[in-house]
Design a protein around this motif. Structure first.
Motif, mmCIF file in Angstrom:
data_model
loop_
_atom_site.group_PDB
_atom_site.id
_atom_site.type_symbol
_atom_site.label_atom_id
_atom_site.label_comp_id
_atom_site.label_asym_id
_atom_site.label_seq_id
_atom_site.Cartn_x
_atom_site.Cartn_y
_atom_site.Cartn_z
ATOM 1 N N GLY A 1 0.840 -1.172 0.000
ATOM 2 C CA GLY A 1 0.000 0.000 0.000
ATOM 3 C C GLY A 1 0.879 1.226 0.000
ATOM 4 N N LYS A 2 0.305 2.335 -0.433
ATOM 5 C CA LYS A 2 1.063 3.582 -0.471
ATOM 6 C C LYS A 2 0.109 4.732 -0.219
ATOM 7 C CE LYS A 2 3.978 6.274 -3.615
ATOM 8 N NZ LYS A 2 4.557 6.254 -4.968
ATOM 9 N N ILE A 3 0.469 5.555 0.764
ATOM 10 C CA ILE A 3 -0.308 6.742 1.097
ATOM 11 C C ILE A 3 0.661 7.917 1.170
ATOM 12 C CG2 ILE A 3 -0.169 6.295 3.585
ATOM 13 C CD1 ILE A 3 -3.041 7.452 3.822
ATOM 14 N N ILE A 4 0.241 9.064 0.645
ATOM 15 C CA ILE A 4 1.063 10.269 0.691
ATOM 16 C C ILE A 4 0.310 11.314 1.497
ATOM 17 C CG2 ILE A 4 2.242 12.055 -0.644
ATOM 18 C CD1 ILE A 4 2.159 10.058 -3.039
ATOM 19 N N TYR B 1 4.836 13.563 2.760
ATOM 20 C CA TYR B 1 5.519 12.386 3.312
ATOM 21 C C TYR B 1 4.845 11.148 2.736
ATOM 22 C CZ TYR B 1 6.778 8.698 6.574
ATOM 23 O OH TYR B 1 7.221 7.509 7.124
ATOM 24 N N GLU B 2 5.635 10.278 2.123
ATOM 25 C CA GLU B 2 5.134 9.044 1.516
ATOM 26 C C GLU B 2 5.307 7.901 2.512
ATOM 27 O OE1 GLU B 2 6.871 6.456 -2.029
ATOM 28 O OE2 GLU B 2 6.163 8.434 -2.695
ATOM 29 N N CYS B 3 4.270 7.110 2.655
ATOM 30 C CA CYS B 3 4.284 6.031 3.642
ATOM 31 C C CYS B 3 3.825 4.728 2.984
ATOM 32 C CB CYS B 3 3.348 6.427 4.781
ATOM 33 S SG CYS B 3 3.372 5.336 6.183
ATOM 34 N N VAL B 4 4.569 3.649 3.224
ATOM 35 C CA VAL B 4 4.214 2.333 2.673
ATOM 36 C C VAL B 4 4.069 1.282 3.778
ATOM 37 C CG1 VAL B 4 5.198 2.753 0.387
ATOM 38 C CG2 VAL B 4 6.633 1.788 2.196
ATOM 39 N N SER B 5 4.048 1.740 5.028
ATOM 40 C CA SER B 5 3.884 0.830 6.163
ATOM 41 C C SER B 5 3.236 1.597 7.310
ATOM 42 C CB SER B 5 5.238 0.259 6.594
ATOM 43 O OG SER B 5 6.080 1.299 7.043
ATOM 44 N N ASP B 6 3.132 0.974 8.470
ATOM 45 C CA ASP B 6 2.579 1.648 9.635
ATOM 46 C C ASP B 6 3.456 2.835 10.018
ATOM 47 O OD1 ASP B 6 0.854 -0.491 9.570
ATOM 48 O OD2 ASP B 6 1.533 -1.375 11.456
ATOM 49 N N CYS B 7 2.834 3.901 10.493
ATOM 50 C CA CYS B 7 3.561 5.079 10.962
ATOM 51 C C CYS B 7 2.900 5.547 12.252
ATOM 52 C CB CYS B 7 3.546 6.196 9.915
ATOM 53 S SG CYS B 7 4.467 7.662 10.430
ATOM 54 N N SER B 8 3.601 5.429 13.370
ATOM 55 C CA SER B 8 3.012 5.749 14.677
ATOM 56 C C SER B 8 2.986 7.242 14.990
ATOM 57 C CB SER B 8 3.755 5.004 15.782
ATOM 58 O OG SER B 8 5.090 5.457 15.853
ATOM 59 N N GLU B 9 3.772 8.027 14.251
ATOM 60 C CA GLU B 9 3.797 9.456 14.536
ATOM 61 C C GLU B 9 4.160 10.242 13.276
ATOM 62 O OE1 GLU B 9 5.429 12.545 17.879
ATOM 63 O OE2 GLU B 9 5.858 10.424 18.087
ATOM 64 N N ILE B 10 3.163 10.689 12.576
ATOM 65 C CA ILE B 10 3.378 11.439 11.336
ATOM 66 C C ILE B 10 4.039 12.780 11.617
ATOM 67 C CG2 ILE B 10 2.178 12.542 9.393
ATOM 68 C CD1 ILE B 10 0.213 10.116 9.533
ATOM 69 N N ALA B 11 3.827 13.329 12.823
ATOM 70 C CA ALA B 11 4.407 14.625 13.190
ATOM 71 C C ALA B 11 5.939 14.612 13.162
ATOM 72 C CB ALA B 11 3.912 15.046 14.566
ATOM 73 N N SER B 12 6.550 13.440 13.218
ATOM 74 C CA SER B 12 8.008 13.387 13.127
ATOM 75 C C SER B 12 8.475 13.581 11.678
ATOM 76 C CB SER B 12 8.544 12.073 13.697
ATOM 77 O OG SER B 12 8.038 10.977 12.960
ATOM 78 N N HIS B 13 7.531 13.544 10.721
ATOM 79 C CA HIS B 13 7.850 13.733 9.300
ATOM 80 C C HIS B 13 7.284 15.029 8.727
ATOM 81 C CE1 HIS B 13 9.260 9.582 9.243
ATOM 82 N NE2 HIS B 13 8.151 9.264 9.870
ATOM 83 N N LEU B 14 6.155 15.476 9.264
ATOM 84 C CA LEU B 14 5.485 16.690 8.797
ATOM 85 C C LEU B 14 5.021 17.496 10.001
ATOM 86 C CD1 LEU B 14 3.094 15.264 6.026
ATOM 87 C CD2 LEU B 14 5.224 16.502 5.652
ATOM 88 N N ARG C 1 -3.429 11.292 -0.117
ATOM 89 C CA ARG C 1 -3.811 10.541 -1.310
ATOM 90 C C ARG C 1 -3.404 9.094 -1.078
ATOM 91 N NH1 ARG C 1 -0.928 13.215 -5.038
ATOM 92 N NH2 ARG C 1 -2.644 14.646 -5.404
ATOM 93 N N VAL C 2 -4.373 8.181 -1.138
ATOM 94 C CA VAL C 2 -4.079 6.753 -1.033
ATOM 95 C C VAL C 2 -3.894 6.252 -2.454
ATOM 96 C CG1 VAL C 2 -4.863 4.494 -0.243
ATOM 97 C CG2 VAL C 2 -5.421 6.534 1.099
ATOM 98 N N GLU C 3 -2.651 5.932 -2.809
ATOM 99 C CA GLU C 3 -2.369 5.476 -4.176
ATOM 100 C C GLU C 3 -2.655 3.993 -4.353
ATOM 101 O OE1 GLU C 3 1.345 6.903 -5.671
ATOM 102 O OE2 GLU C 3 0.606 8.972 -5.625
ATOM 103 N N SER C 4 -2.484 3.219 -3.290
ATOM 104 C CA SER C 4 -2.816 1.791 -3.348
ATOM 105 C C SER C 4 -3.013 1.276 -1.928
ATOM 106 C CB SER C 4 -1.703 0.998 -4.053
ATOM 107 O OG SER C 4 -0.486 1.120 -3.347
#
Length: 176
Positions: free
Chosen positions: A3-6, A18-31, A38-41
């Motif tokens: 899966g891929k979510i941006i 920030y592009e994510c292809v797995s679990d992310c416990s804290e998006i604030a560390s990236h943005l 956008r969920v690409e897949s």
């Protein structure tokens, strides 16, 4: 699991991403904040708090230019978890009381009203044996939702953030 979510800082896919292809416990560390995505897949469960807590919402392939009208989040997405695709049968047991006691029913399909279909006054524990499921606060898959992975949940009131009662259950299928 694919899966891929941006995630984007601003509404309408503006600002840093920030592009994510797995679990992310804290998006604030990236943005600094996340106001659109956008969920690409794939399929993702998103949360309005870090560490997969708070209000939850299921996102499937598509664009989400802002959250207030689309998914009802007042603020921004803080964490996300990928939902694996499940191709086999679905199976879960629901119990009227905590610790898998009281009236029990086995589900292999969606249930739009636990009260109407099973005449249970409450659902307090469950055992997810196969598949990934969403439980909803209201009948007919409405209201707040809660994501369940395979495993035993001995007290559902303890795992929801606000002592929520669950009234309907839906399988997460690839068409969701």
């Amino acid at each position: 699991m694919s899966g891929k979510i941006i995630f984007f800082e601003g509404r309408n896919f503006q600002g840093s991403s920030y592009e994510c292809v797995s679990d992310c416990s804290e998006i604030a560390s990236h943005l600094s904040r996340c106001s659109s995505c956008r969920v690409e897949s794939g399929t993702f469960m998103v949360y309005d708090r870090p560490n997969f807590t708070g209000q939850q919402y299921l996102l499937t392939t598509g664009e989400y230019p802002e959250y207030q009208n689309t998914i009802g989040f007042n603020d921004c997405i803080q964490s996300c978890r990928i939902v694996p695709a499940h191709k086999g049968p679905f199976k879960m047991r629901i119990y009227e009381r905590p610790d898998f006691e009281g009236q029990m029913h086995e589900l292999t399909d969606d249930c739009n009203s636990i009260q109407d279909q099973y005449h249970m006054s409450d659902m307090r524990s469950c055992n997810v044996m196969e598949g990934y499921w969403l439980m909803f606060e209201l009948p007919h898959f409405a209201g707040k939702m809660f994501y369940l992975r395979p495993g035993k949940y001995s007290n559902l009131r303890e795992i929801s953030s606000d002592d929520m009662r669950f009234n309907s259950i839906k399988r997460i299928t690839e068409t969701d």
